[in-house]
Design an enzyme around this catalytic site. Structure first.
Site, short mmCIF file in Angstrom:
data_model
loop_
_atom_site.label_atom_id
_atom_site.label_comp_id
_atom_site.label_asym_id
_atom_site.label_seq_id
_atom_site.Cartn_x
_atom_site.Cartn_y
_atom_site.Cartn_z
N VAL A 55 32.27 32.17 46.97
CA VAL A 55 31.42 32.48 45.81
C VAL A 55 31.84 31.73 44.56
O VAL A 55 31.09 31.72 43.57
CB VAL A 55 31.40 34.00 45.53
CG1 VAL A 55 30.81 34.76 46.70
CG2 VAL A 55 32.78 34.52 45.15
N ASN A 93 30.13 41.95 46.17
CA ASN A 93 31.32 42.71 46.51
C ASN A 93 32.58 41.85 46.60
O ASN A 93 33.69 42.39 46.56
CB ASN A 93 31.09 43.41 47.86
CG ASN A 93 32.34 44.08 48.39
OD1 ASN A 93 32.81 45.09 47.85
ND2 ASN A 93 32.91 43.51 49.44
N SER A 116 35.26 48.49 39.47
CA SER A 116 36.47 49.14 39.96
C SER A 116 36.88 50.18 38.94
O SER A 116 36.35 50.22 37.83
CB SER A 116 37.57 48.08 40.12
OG SER A 116 38.85 48.66 40.20
N TYR A 144 42.87 41.11 36.99
CA TYR A 144 41.92 41.95 37.72
C TYR A 144 41.19 42.88 36.75
O TYR A 144 39.96 43.02 36.80
CB TYR A 144 42.67 42.75 38.78
CG TYR A 144 41.81 43.65 39.64
CD1 TYR A 144 40.95 43.12 40.58
CD2 TYR A 144 41.90 45.03 39.55
CE1 TYR A 144 40.18 43.94 41.40
CE2 TYR A 144 41.15 45.86 40.35
CZ TYR A 144 40.28 45.31 41.28
OH TYR A 144 39.51 46.12 42.08
N ALA A 180 40.78 42.46 33.54
CA ALA A 180 39.91 41.66 32.68
C ALA A 180 38.63 41.28 33.41
O ALA A 180 37.52 41.38 32.86
CB ALA A 180 40.64 40.41 32.21
N LYS A 227 37.21 42.75 36.03
CA LYS A 227 36.37 43.90 36.35
C LYS A 227 35.74 44.53 35.10
O LYS A 227 34.63 45.07 35.17
CB LYS A 227 37.18 44.93 37.14
CG LYS A 227 37.53 44.48 38.55
CD LYS A 227 36.29 44.19 39.39
CE LYS A 227 36.61 43.92 40.84
NZ LYS A 227 35.40 43.66 41.64
#
Length: 255
Positions: free
Chosen positions: A60, A86, A138, A151, A153, A155
């Site tokens: 992605v 996802n 999350s 992570y 930042a 999310k």
């Protein structure tokens, strides 16, 4: 929440929440694209599923691969009604030690990759036909977590992106929403339990429902947003976390 006749594209579909979402969509008579960058795991996962499915390898973070994956979907199924973003990763390291390439990889997969997928789906199909995009956030989209600044930042950014796209694309009939799972019994969740059993037991004890989620429970929330049942719902974030965000005071839940 029927998905009859719908085409559902799921990234990160080789395992965990992505796999559960693909399996549940197939069970609801949708045509499903399972996409992942791990070809071997993806093939193993897809082999256990029955229904009208297409398996695609896709990174992605690559705009070219994203474009090709959407084009292949349209060639094969003739539509893309639902996109579930996802795909993600997490780097567990103190912010003092985090390297720039680690920061960039986290942002690229969880945030930029979700945008690239959404933009391609909207440009090539949904702008003319409408659709639903569900982004995976999350608990780290809603709170700070230790030792995973990139992570957290990324999310947090997913929620902001969700709201902005919902506003920009409502005129095309594209709905954009976000699901934020709490602790879930994915491969990563089980690995965390093996590596840090005492910390994880304490974490679960602080969830009001006193357990982690099963991937299938998160999949149900994702497919609610995807379905016509949520036809007037856009720009929203749903925490599927057993009440963890509701208990933000630092107190433990009543026993």
């Amino acid at each position: 929440m029927s998905l009859d006749g719908k085409v559902v594209f799921v990234t990160g579909a080789a395992r965990g929440i992505g796999f559960a979402t693909a399996a549940e969509a197939l069970a609801r008579n949708a045509s499903v694209v399972l996409a992942d960058n791990d070809q071997a795991a993806l093939d193993d996962a897809a082999a256990g599923l029955t229904g009208n499915k297409l398996v695609l390898t896709c990174d992605v973070t690559s705009q070219e691969q994203v474009q090709a994956a959407i084009e292949q979907t349209l060639t094969h199924f003739g539509a893309i009604d639902v996109l579930v973003n996802n795909a993600g990763t997490v780097t567990l390291i103190d912010a003092l030690e985090l390297k720039l390439d680690q920061w960039r990889r986290e942002i690229d997969i969880s945030l930029t990759g979700s945008f690239l997928m959404a933009q391609a789906a909207a440009t090539l199909w949904m702008k003319e036909h409408g659709g639903s995009i569900v982004n995976l956030g999350s608990g780290a989209s809603l709170s700070g977590l230790p030792h995973c600044v990139s992570y957290v930042a990324a999310k947090h950014g997913v929620i902001g992106m969700t709201k902005a796209l919902a506003v920009d694309w409502a005129r095309f009939g594209i709905r954009v929403n976000c699901v934020c799972p709490g602790f879930t019994w994915t491969d990563l969740g089980r690995k965390s339990m093996r590596l840090q059993p005492e910390i994880m037991k304490e974490r679960i004890a602080r969830i009001p429902l006193q357990r982690g989620a099963e991937p299938e429970e998160v999949a149900q929330a994702i497919l609610y947003f995807a379905s016509p049942t949520a036809g007037f719902v856009t720009g929203q974030t749903l925490a599927v976390d057993g009440g963890q965000q509701a208990l933000s005071s630092g107190y433990p839940p009543p026993k």
